[in-house]
Design an enzyme around this catalytic site. Structure first.
Site, PDB file in Angstrom:
ATOM      1  N   ASN A 149       0.585  -0.969  -0.077  1.00 52.40           N
ATOM      2  CA  ASN A 149      -0.066   0.087   0.041  1.00 52.40           C
ATOM      3  C   ASN A 149       0.808   1.218   0.010  1.00 52.40           C
ATOM      4  OD1 ASN A 149       0.606  -0.330   2.681  1.00 52.40           O
ATOM      5  ND2 ASN A 149      -1.441   0.337   3.449  1.00 52.40           N
ATOM      6  N   GLY A 224       3.144  -5.347   7.297  1.00 50.76           N
ATOM      7  CA  GLY A 224       2.129  -5.994   6.667  1.00 50.76           C
ATOM      8  C   GLY A 224       0.963  -6.305   7.496  1.00 50.76           C
ATOM      9  N   SER A 225       0.396  -7.386   7.266  1.00 51.53           N
ATOM     10  CA  SER A 225      -0.746  -7.930   7.971  1.00 51.53           C
ATOM     11  C   SER A 225      -0.489  -8.657   8.936  1.00 51.53           C
ATOM     12  CB  SER A 225      -1.955  -8.763   6.950  1.00 51.53           C
ATOM     13  OG  SER A 225      -1.219  -9.786   6.691  1.00 51.53           O
ATOM     14  N   VAL A 226      -1.342  -8.747  10.185  1.00 56.34           N
ATOM     15  CA  VAL A 226      -1.658  -9.761  11.333  1.00 56.34           C
ATOM     16  C   VAL A 226      -1.047 -10.944  11.098  1.00 56.34           C
ATOM     17  CG1 VAL A 226      -2.446 -10.264  13.470  1.00 56.34           C
ATOM     18  CG2 VAL A 226      -2.643  -8.008  12.761  1.00 56.34           C
ATOM     19  N   GLY A 229       2.421 -11.295   9.899  1.00 55.67           N
ATOM     20  CA  GLY A 229       3.211 -11.131  11.131  1.00 55.67           C
ATOM     21  C   GLY A 229       3.354 -12.113  12.085  1.00 55.67           C
ATOM     22  N   GLU A 244       5.306  -4.143  12.049  1.00 54.06           N
ATOM     23  CA  GLU A 244       4.489  -3.004  11.838  1.00 54.06           C
ATOM     24  C   GLU A 244       3.195  -3.522  11.096  1.00 54.06           C
ATOM     25  OE1 GLU A 244       4.541   0.075  12.944  1.00 54.06           O
ATOM     26  OE2 GLU A 244       6.803   0.054  13.437  1.00 54.06           O
ATOM     27  N   CYS A 278      -3.187   1.429   6.714  1.00 55.76           N
ATOM     28  CA  CYS A 278      -3.022   0.365   8.127  1.00 55.76           C
ATOM     29  C   CYS A 278      -3.586   1.650   9.328  1.00 55.76           C
ATOM     30  CB  CYS A 278      -1.376   0.182   8.438  1.00 55.76           C
ATOM     31  SG  CYS A 278      -0.431   1.362   8.677  1.00 55.76           S
TER      32      CYS A 278
HETATM   33  P1  NAP Z   1       0.572  -9.257   3.446  1.00 60.68           P
HETATM   34  O1  NAP Z   1      -0.145  -9.838   2.838  1.00 60.68           O
HETATM   35  O2  NAP Z   1       0.875  -9.320   5.049  1.00 60.68           O
HETATM   36  O3  NAP Z   1       1.930  -8.809   2.909  1.00 60.68           O
HETATM   37  C1  NAP Z   1       3.090  -8.160   3.333  1.00 60.68           C
HETATM   38  C2  NAP Z   1       4.546  -8.671   2.961  1.00 60.68           C
HETATM   39  O4  NAP Z   1       4.980 -10.003   3.286  1.00 60.68           O
HETATM   40  C3  NAP Z   1       4.391  -8.928   1.176  1.00 60.68           C
HETATM   41  O5  NAP Z   1       5.549  -8.577   0.753  1.00 60.68           O
HETATM   42  C4  NAP Z   1       4.139 -10.458   1.121  1.00 60.68           C
HETATM   43  O6  NAP Z   1       4.559 -11.014  -0.151  1.00 60.68           O
HETATM   44  C5  NAP Z   1       5.052 -11.057   2.267  1.00 60.68           C
HETATM   45  N1  NAP Z   1       4.752 -12.311   2.848  1.00 60.68           N
HETATM   46  C6  NAP Z   1       3.508 -13.181   2.774  1.00 60.68           C
HETATM   47  N2  NAP Z   1       3.542 -14.178   3.330  1.00 60.68           N
HETATM   48  C7  NAP Z   1       4.857 -14.251   3.669  1.00 60.68           C
HETATM   49  C8  NAP Z   1       5.405 -15.016   4.562  1.00 60.68           C
HETATM   50  N3  NAP Z   1       4.907 -16.308   4.945  1.00 60.68           N
HETATM   51  N4  NAP Z   1       6.920 -15.076   5.060  1.00 60.68           N
HETATM   52  C9  NAP Z   1       7.432 -13.799   4.724  1.00 60.68           C
HETATM   53  N5  NAP Z   1       6.862 -12.704   4.113  1.00 60.68           N
HETATM   54  C10 NAP Z   1       5.486 -12.940   3.690  1.00 60.68           C
HETATM   55  O7  NAP Z   1       0.138  -7.586   3.694  1.00 60.68           O
HETATM   56  P2  NAP Z   1      -0.361  -6.680   2.326  1.00 60.68           P
HETATM   57  O8  NAP Z   1      -1.789  -7.207   2.063  1.00 60.68           O
HETATM   58  O9  NAP Z   1       0.733  -6.623   1.426  1.00 60.68           O
HETATM   59  O10 NAP Z   1      -0.371  -5.216   3.181  1.00 60.68           O
HETATM   60  C11 NAP Z   1      -1.695  -4.872   4.046  1.00 60.68           C
HETATM   61  C12 NAP Z   1      -1.554  -5.031   5.393  1.00 60.68           C
HETATM   62  O11 NAP Z   1      -0.206  -4.413   5.943  1.00 60.68           O
HETATM   63  C13 NAP Z   1      -2.591  -4.395   6.112  1.00 60.68           C
HETATM   64  O12 NAP Z   1      -2.884  -5.508   7.102  1.00 60.68           O
HETATM   65  C14 NAP Z   1      -2.152  -3.203   6.682  1.00 60.68           C
HETATM   66  O13 NAP Z   1      -2.502  -2.745   7.714  1.00 60.68           O
HETATM   67  C15 NAP Z   1      -0.443  -3.538   6.865  1.00 60.68           C
HETATM   68  N6  NAP Z   1       0.221  -2.363   6.987  1.00 60.68           N
HETATM   69  C16 NAP Z   1       0.703  -2.204   7.931  1.00 60.68           C
HETATM   70  C17 NAP Z   1       1.573  -1.127   8.261  1.00 60.68           C
HETATM   71  C18 NAP Z   1       1.909  -0.444   9.448  1.00 60.68           C
HETATM   72  O14 NAP Z   1       2.933   0.542   9.465  1.00 60.68           O
HETATM   73  N7  NAP Z   1       1.717  -0.605  10.630  1.00 60.68           N
HETATM   74  C19 NAP Z   1       1.523   0.011   7.063  1.00 60.68           C
HETATM   75  C20 NAP Z   1       1.116  -0.271   6.118  1.00 60.68           C
HETATM   76  C21 NAP Z   1       0.385  -1.808   5.790  1.00 60.68           C
HETATM   77  P3  NAP Z   1       3.683 -10.977  -1.547  1.00 60.68           P
HETATM   78  O15 NAP Z   1       4.454 -10.457  -2.164  1.00 60.68           O
HETATM   79  O16 NAP Z   1       3.545 -12.623  -1.658  1.00 60.68           O
HETATM   80  O17 NAP Z   1       2.323 -10.536  -0.934  1.00 60.68           O
END
Ligand code: NAP
Length: 470
Positions: A149, A224-226, A229, A244, A278
């Site tokens: 995002n 990324g997502s919970v 994480g 995060e 997020c």
């Molecule tokens: P996501 O699905 O958790 O993916 C984040 C990253 O993790 C991507 O690069 C993803 O790869 C990778 N990933 C997925 N599975 C993994 C695993 N098993 N091991 C290691 N890495 C893995 O999140 P998203 O949909 O991209 O982003 C949205 C989420 O991020 C929301 O929950 C949002 O709230 C959160 N977010 C948090 C913050 C903060 O600062 N707190 C900021 C922005 C977003 P792929 O390329 O395969 O997807």
């Protein structure tokens, strides 16, 4: 676009098509890295540790300033690329570029402030006669994994402080939006020895997992997502972690609030980046006595938003990252409606687009507001007291940010003290961040803080050196 490993452009046999969420056209392809290339990148980062650690803070700071200048010169092209890969309205991409530039500048500044501290061992039993100091030394190799995002700025929030305190990095950007990160990594690579910055592209559960589980990586910095994480924390072994994660941020509007200001906060917080933020406003918790006036104004402002081509400067709402994401939002809203919620405006999906939507009569138990709904949704929960507002705000696994609108100082302080989240803003919506502030959530929203100075704390370790002078 190729990966970056040990200062070289590297491709692989399998490729992934990066699509424009607006029209589905392929913008570019990136390699789906095989594990041997991930291991090569990790090895390069391990070997380059010595090179960056030998650089002076003066030199590192200058290099980061050079990157900052180059990013500034390229900001318009990069903003366009960001819009193409994420679907983010161009005016928002330009803001992300400005913030990315700021992140680099803050890191260039902070790289000169990593101090050694003396420690008075003579304050402890038998500690007399020592001269002792604590150094902050780099952890080594940082594995950085980032979401779609805000792909550029969130990745720079890991790379730039990591370099500022002399670490090397292996980055896995999101597969749906890896292009601006790859371009920016090339700019950084020009300034640093080969292997200091490496980028590998591919699926999270393969490439990301290989980084997370590698014994040669010293810290994972993940945004990324919970669920991801939690997966990372179970796979990372003995590594430092910064997580995060997602949010479910409340915007509380009390009966004495400035309603017009609160409406502007709600519009900004609920619809920025089509709600894919997020720290976006995910729940509007409002006193019933002013709810009707607030809602009337919110609906009017929502209907004024321009939905369309994200490259158009006038567009406010672009597409979601892909059609599945839009379908998930649609289903979540439809389920809430079946349980009694009422759509006041919006509520329709067309391919990757979902209309900005105001929903009244939302109850705190609905999935729409217990989970993180990543779309342009403004769900209204009506309350009758400050107690109820705080209880509902806290009744969630998340705790990233919160915003409270009130003109009453006692209520403001009470909310600030009792809401369980990493940040509470008074008379400002959540969805607000400056790049120097300590940023990070409580509860399942994460572990640790970012914001350059705070990220550096988490990317260094303390080594105590004691000289026995007796
Ligand atoms: P996501 O699905 O958790 O993916 C984040 C990253 O993790 C991507 O690069 C993803 O790869 C990778 N990933 C997925 N599975 C993994 C695993 N098993 N091991 C290691 N890495 C893995 O999140 P998203 O949909 O991209 O982003 C949205 C989420 O991020 C929301 O929950 C949002 O709230 C959160 N977010 C948090 C913050 C903060 O600062 N707190 C900021 C922005 C977003 P792929 O390329 O395969 O997807």
């Amino acid at each position: 676009m190729d990966m970056l490993i040990d200062g070289m452009k590297v491709t692989d046999n399998d490729m992934y098509e990066v699509k424009n969420p607006y029209d589905g056209q392929t913008i570019d392809t990136v390699p789906i890295a095989h594990l041997n290339n991930v291991h090569r990148a990790i090895k390069a980062a391990v070997n380059a540790k010595k090179d960056i650690q030998e650089m002076s803070a003066f030199k590192i700071s200058n290099k980061l300033y050079d990157v900052y200048e180059k990013l500034r010169k390229n900001k318009n092209n990069l903003a366009k690329l960001l819009t193409l890969e994420v679907g983010k309205p161009i005016k928002e991409s330009k803001v992300e570029l400005e913030r990315s530039i700021e992140t680099l500048k803050l890191s260039a500044e902070e790289s000169k402030r990593i101090y050694v501290e003396t420690v008075p061992l003579d304050a402890g039993l038998n500690g007399k006669d020592f001269f002792t100091f604590a150094q902050k030394i780099p952890l080594g190799v940082i594995g950085a994994i980032t979401p779609f995002n805000y792909p550029l700025n969130l990745t720079l929030h890991k790379i730039a402080p990591a370099l500022a305190c002399k670490n090397t990095v292996v980055i896995k950007p999101p597969l749906d939006a890896p292009l601006t990160v790859l371009k920016c990594a090339d700019i950084i690579n020009e300034q640093f020895p080969p292997g200091v910055i490496n980028v590998v592209t591919g699926y999270g559960n393969e490439v990301g997992d290989a980084i997370v589980s590698s014994p040669h990586i010293n810290k994972i910095s993940f945004t990324g997502s919970v669920p991801t994480g939690l997966m990372i924390s179970s796979r990372s072994g003995m590594k430092k972690l910064t997580l995060e994660l997602g949010g479910n941020d409340p915007l509380i509007v009390l009966d004495d609030a400035n309603i017009d200001e609160a409406v502007l906060g709600a519009v900004r917080g609920a619809y920025l980046n089509a709600g894919q933020v997020c720290m976006g406003v995910k729940r509007i918790i409002i006193d019933n006595s002013i709810a009707d006036e607030f809602i009337e104004k919110l609906v009017k402002k929502t209907q004024e938003l321009k939905i369309g081509n994200p490259l158009d400067e006038k567009t406010d709402i672009g597409p979601l990252i892909n059609e599945n994401a839009a379908i998930m939002v649609e289903e979540t809203v439809n389920n809430a409606v079946k349980k009694g919620a009422e759509i006041l405006t919006g509520g329709k999906r067309k391919k990757t687009f979902y209309e900005p939507t105001v929903i009244d009569n939302v109850s705190p138990e609905m999935d729409l507001v217990t989970n993180e709904t990543f779309g342009p949704i403004a769900p209204i929960i009506r309350i009758k007291s400050v107690d109820e507002a705080i209880n509902i705000a806290n009744n969630t696994e998340y705790g990233l940010q919160a915003g409270v609108y009130t003109e009453n100082l006692k209520n403001a302080l009470r909310c600030a003290n009792e809401i369980e989240s990493g940040t509470v803003f008074i008379n400002k919506q959540p969805t607000f961040r400056t790049d120097n502030m300590p940023f990070g959530g409580f509860k399942n929203s994460g572990i640790g803080k970012e914001g350059i100075k705070y990220a550096i704390e988490e990317m260094t370790k303390i080594k105590l050196i004691g000289l026995n002078l007796k």
